[in-house]
Design a protein around this motif. Structure first.
Motif, PDB file in Angstrom:
ATOM      1  N   GLY A 195      96.693  26.787   2.644  1.00 36.37           N
ATOM      2  CA  GLY A 195      96.735  28.446   2.406  1.00 36.37           C
ATOM      3  C   GLY A 195      96.765  28.850   0.927  1.00 36.37           C
ATOM      4  O   GLY A 195      97.051  30.220   0.850  1.00 36.37           O
ATOM      5  N   CYS A 196      96.481  28.213  -0.093  1.00 40.39           N
ATOM      6  CA  CYS A 196      96.381  28.580  -1.269  1.00 40.39           C
ATOM      7  C   CYS A 196      95.169  29.298  -1.620  1.00 40.39           C
ATOM      8  O   CYS A 196      94.167  28.888  -0.902  1.00 40.39           O
ATOM      9  N   GLN A 197      95.211  30.444  -2.156  1.00 39.59           N
ATOM     10  CA  GLN A 197      93.942  31.332  -2.437  1.00 39.59           C
ATOM     11  C   GLN A 197      93.592  31.255  -4.059  1.00 39.59           C
ATOM     12  O   GLN A 197      94.500  31.097  -4.861  1.00 39.59           O
ATOM     13  N   HIS A 198      92.550  30.804  -4.562  1.00 37.71           N
ATOM     14  CA  HIS A 198      91.888  31.043  -5.721  1.00 37.71           C
ATOM     15  C   HIS A 198      92.300  32.505  -6.134  1.00 37.71           C
ATOM     16  O   HIS A 198      91.815  33.391  -5.781  1.00 37.71           O
ATOM     17  N   ASP A 199      93.000  32.525  -7.274  1.00 34.48           N
ATOM     18  CA  ASP A 199      93.710  33.680  -7.687  1.00 34.48           C
ATOM     19  C   ASP A 199      93.268  34.192  -9.229  1.00 34.48           C
ATOM     20  O   ASP A 199      93.062  35.364  -9.331  1.00 34.48           O
ATOM     21  N   LYS A 200      93.052  33.245  -9.961  1.00 33.69           N
ATOM     22  CA  LYS A 200      92.596  33.364 -11.214  1.00 33.69           C
ATOM     23  C   LYS A 200      91.699  32.556 -11.850  1.00 33.69           C
ATOM     24  O   LYS A 200      91.599  31.292 -11.452  1.00 33.69           O
ATOM     25  N   THR A 201      90.837  32.917 -12.676  1.00 39.81           N
ATOM     26  CA  THR A 201      89.676  32.143 -13.334  1.00 39.81           C
ATOM     27  C   THR A 201      89.795  31.956 -14.832  1.00 39.81           C
ATOM     28  O   THR A 201      89.879  33.198 -15.361  1.00 39.81           O
ATOM     29  N   TYR A 202      90.032  30.839 -15.358  1.00 35.89           N
ATOM     30  CA  TYR A 202      89.977  30.769 -16.829  1.00 35.89           C
ATOM     31  C   TYR A 202      88.590  30.028 -17.510  1.00 35.89           C
ATOM     32  O   TYR A 202      88.314  29.031 -16.816  1.00 35.89           O
ATOM     33  N   ARG A 203      88.315  30.745 -18.476  1.00 33.27           N
ATOM     34  CA  ARG A 203      86.892  30.245 -18.860  1.00 33.27           C
ATOM     35  C   ARG A 203      87.027  29.619 -20.171  1.00 33.27           C
ATOM     36  O   ARG A 203      87.568  29.992 -21.078  1.00 33.27           O
ATOM     37  N   LEU A 204      86.165  28.303 -20.504  1.00 33.61           N
ATOM     38  CA  LEU A 204      86.198  27.741 -21.933  1.00 33.61           C
ATOM     39  C   LEU A 204      84.598  27.866 -22.200  1.00 33.61           C
ATOM     40  O   LEU A 204      83.758  27.789 -21.225  1.00 33.61           O
ATOM     41  N   PHE A 205      84.590  28.141 -23.518  1.00 33.03           N
ATOM     42  CA  PHE A 205      83.226  28.552 -24.147  1.00 33.03           C
ATOM     43  C   PHE A 205      82.874  27.419 -25.055  1.00 33.03           C
ATOM     44  O   PHE A 205      83.717  26.898 -25.604  1.00 33.03           O
ATOM     45  N   GLU A 206      81.643  27.354 -25.284  1.00 38.12           N
ATOM     46  CA  GLU A 206      81.336  26.287 -26.441  1.00 38.12           C
ATOM     47  C   GLU A 206      80.101  27.034 -27.122  1.00 38.12           C
ATOM     48  O   GLU A 206      79.408  27.874 -26.735  1.00 38.12           O
ATOM     49  N   LYS A 207      80.012  26.360 -28.333  1.00 35.52           N
ATOM     50  CA  LYS A 207      78.652  27.002 -29.252  1.00 35.52           C
ATOM     51  C   LYS A 207      78.267  25.729 -30.102  1.00 35.52           C
ATOM     52  O   LYS A 207      79.107  25.082 -30.672  1.00 35.52           O
ATOM     53  N   ASP A 208      77.007  25.527 -30.166  1.00 36.45           N
ATOM     54  CA  ASP A 208      76.589  24.507 -31.197  1.00 36.45           C
ATOM     55  C   ASP A 208      76.985  24.976 -32.572  1.00 36.45           C
ATOM     56  O   ASP A 208      76.498  26.053 -33.091  1.00 36.45           O
ATOM     57  N   LEU A 209      77.193  24.037 -33.441  1.00 41.30           N
ATOM     58  CA  LEU A 209      77.345  24.456 -34.957  1.00 41.30           C
ATOM     59  C   LEU A 209      76.229  23.754 -35.744  1.00 41.30           C
ATOM     60  O   LEU A 209      76.146  22.765 -36.151  1.00 41.30           O
ATOM     61  N   THR A 210      75.274  24.514 -35.979  1.00 43.52           N
ATOM     62  CA  THR A 210      73.924  24.266 -36.668  1.00 43.52           C
ATOM     63  C   THR A 210      74.548  23.889 -38.025  1.00 43.52           C
ATOM     64  O   THR A 210      75.230  24.841 -38.702  1.00 43.52           O
ATOM     65  N   PRO A 211      73.755  22.780 -38.683  1.00 48.67           N
ATOM     66  CA  PRO A 211      74.245  22.683 -40.013  1.00 48.67           C
ATOM     67  C   PRO A 211      73.726  23.606 -41.140  1.00 48.67           C
ATOM     68  O   PRO A 211      72.602  23.865 -41.061  1.00 48.67           O
ATOM     69  N   GLU A 212      74.569  24.187 -41.813  1.00 41.08           N
ATOM     70  CA  GLU A 212      74.262  25.123 -42.916  1.00 41.08           C
ATOM     71  C   GLU A 212      75.340  25.382 -43.956  1.00 41.08           C
ATOM     72  O   GLU A 212      76.433  24.869 -43.649  1.00 41.08           O
ATOM     73  N   LYS A 213      74.910  25.499 -45.124  1.00 41.41           N
ATOM     74  CA  LYS A 213      75.871  25.592 -46.145  1.00 41.41           C
ATOM     75  C   LYS A 213      76.864  26.642 -45.969  1.00 41.41           C
ATOM     76  O   LYS A 213      76.486  27.948 -45.682  1.00 41.41           O
ATOM     77  N   SER A 214      78.205  26.309 -46.064  1.00 46.66           N
ATOM     78  CA  SER A 214      79.453  27.121 -46.129  1.00 46.66           C
ATOM     79  C   SER A 214      80.038  27.127 -47.231  1.00 46.66           C
ATOM     80  O   SER A 214      80.287  26.009 -48.036  1.00 46.66           O
ATOM     81  N   THR A 215      80.794  28.373 -47.641  1.00 45.04           N
ATOM     82  CA  THR A 215      81.634  28.355 -48.893  1.00 45.04           C
ATOM     83  C   THR A 215      82.951  28.329 -48.434  1.00 45.04           C
ATOM     84  O   THR A 215      83.863  28.402 -49.450  1.00 45.04           O
ATOM     85  N   VAL A 216      83.531  28.197 -47.087  1.00 44.31           N
ATOM     86  CA  VAL A 216      84.896  28.216 -46.756  1.00 44.31           C
ATOM     87  C   VAL A 216      85.387  26.746 -46.949  1.00 44.31           C
ATOM     88  O   VAL A 216      84.681  25.708 -46.752  1.00 44.31           O
ATOM     89  N   SER A 217      86.859  26.709 -47.589  1.00 43.82           N
ATOM     90  CA  SER A 217      87.198  25.484 -47.966  1.00 43.82           C
ATOM     91  C   SER A 217      88.339  25.241 -47.304  1.00 43.82           C
ATOM     92  O   SER A 217      89.027  26.274 -46.831  1.00 43.82           O
TER      93      SER A 217
END
Length: 390
Positions: free
Chosen positions: A368-390
């Protein structure tokens, strides 16, 4: 009128940490469903000296300001267990909260991505706050009910902010809702459960609070085995086991938590916890000066909560997809249900459940359980590029 520029600050001071923790109070100020997490608990999770997660991981936190006002936050973290268990250089983001402003969201994500890229990561997945064994996913469906214990909450526009920043869905996890005041077992399964409970080889026993450390370690060991084949799985480390044993002691009830034994060996478990969010809904995240007394009164001295959550349930891998494993699982559910109802509870949330886990979904829907909530996970490729964050 031109808006002021977005400024991103890394959290390095006590004042910035306070802003990071308190930001959701502004974002959700007009949302009646939101429940403020306990600030003390948030601080412990983020504290590198207290959270054993940081024995195998590292993280950075940032806040966004516009015109001097804090309007967003995000974390980025790298868990060294990910390449060990999954062989990939994947970083994570978490603690994402933001006003409805794409420029603010973009600045936060760009900062988190740049740090992960500089650390050699090739992909970013989230939100995890901080790991898959803590708060997982972003609520994308199911805003009709307040968030339950250890489950995230978001505004509906968050998904738009994330996808506009270049992210795509990688996985959904579901939460189920169950009216536990009703008989839940179909006749055939009820007969099966009765046979199981009558079998001298099988014992369904409550956790022994006099042997609490031992029994909770058994439960978490079953979890590590039962969930080992799941997407994104990472085991609890020894120090994380110790921390979980400590953290859950206030919430664990002997009549809500059960272990199934076969020939004296623990093979399955189910942990049902009081829904802490129902208990603390009016504390505004503060335990001091009087919140702690309200918490203890409502939780221990005169319990009045009506909802519970099942965060941990599992059958050892060798018994999964077998009649015996299913029988133990149904027996645990029915035993927990009976005692929760006797304690005055009316509803339970079970989850989370992976969207592709049709075996578990079918089992829950059968009772008798009902699907009540959906939680989503997201992804993104990190293309190589120069960054100044240290």
């Amino acid at each position: 009128m031109k808006q002021s520029a977005v400024q991103i600050e890394e959290v390095t001071t006590k004042q910035q940490l306070n802003s990071f923790i308190r930001l959701p109070h502004m974002v959700f100020a007009d949302d009646p469903q939101w429940v403020a997490p306990l600030e003390m608990e948030r601080r412990d999770i983020l504290n590198r000296d207290k959270n054993p997660f940081f024995e195998h991981a590292r993280a950075r936190y940032w806040i966004a300001r516009r015109g001097g006002e804090v309007v967003g936050r995000i974390s980025a973290q790298i868990d060294d267990l990910v390449p060990k268990y999954h062989g990939k250089r994947i970083g994570h983001f978490g603690f994402f909260d933001c006003i409805e402003d794409q420029a603010v969201a973009a600045a936060l994500f760009e900062t988190a991505e740049a740090w992960l890229r500089d650390q050699g990561m090739t992909k970013i997945i989230g939100p995890f706050s901080l790991s898959i064994n803590e708060e997982t996913g972003m609520l994308v469906d199911g805003y009709h009910r307040p968030p339950m214990l250890m489950m995230p909450y978001s505004r509906p526009y968050y998904q738009t902010l994330v996808t506009a920043a270049g992210y795509r869905k990688v996985k959904d996890v579901w939460a189920y809702w169950l009216d536990i005041t009703q008989e839940i077992l179909p006749p055939a399964i009820d007969k099966l459960v009765k046979r199981v409970l009558a079998n001298d080889r099988i014992t369904i026993r409550p956790i022994n609070m006099k042997q609490y450390d031992r029994d909770l370690r058994i439960i978490l060991d079953i979890y590590n085995d039962a969930w080992s084949q799941n997407w994104g799985f990472l085991p609890f480390t020894e120090k994380e086991l110790q921390q979980a044993v400590k953290d859950l002691k206030l919430l664990i009830r002997e009549d809500f938590t059960y272990i199934a034994e076969l020939d004296g060996e623990a093979q399955a478990m189910m942990v049902t916890l009081p829904n802490l969010n129902e208990i603390i809904h009016d504390l505004n995240g503060r335990l001091l000066p009087t919140g702690i007394f309200k918490l203890l009164w409502r939780l221990k001295l005169r319990p009045s909560y009506k909802t519970v959550r099942v965060p941990l349930m599992g059958v050892r891998h060798q018994h999964q997809n077998s009649a015996l494993g299913g029988a133990m699982a149904f027996s645990l559910i029915e035993t927990c249900r009976i005692h929760a109802v006797a304690a005055g509870c009316t509803h339970a949330e079970l989850g989370w459940v992976l969207e592709e886990n049709t075996r578990l979904q079918k089992m829950l829907e059968t009772i008798g359980c009902q699907h009540d909530k959906t939680y989503r996970l997201f992804e993104k490729d990190l293309t190589p590029e120069k960054s100044t964050v240290s």
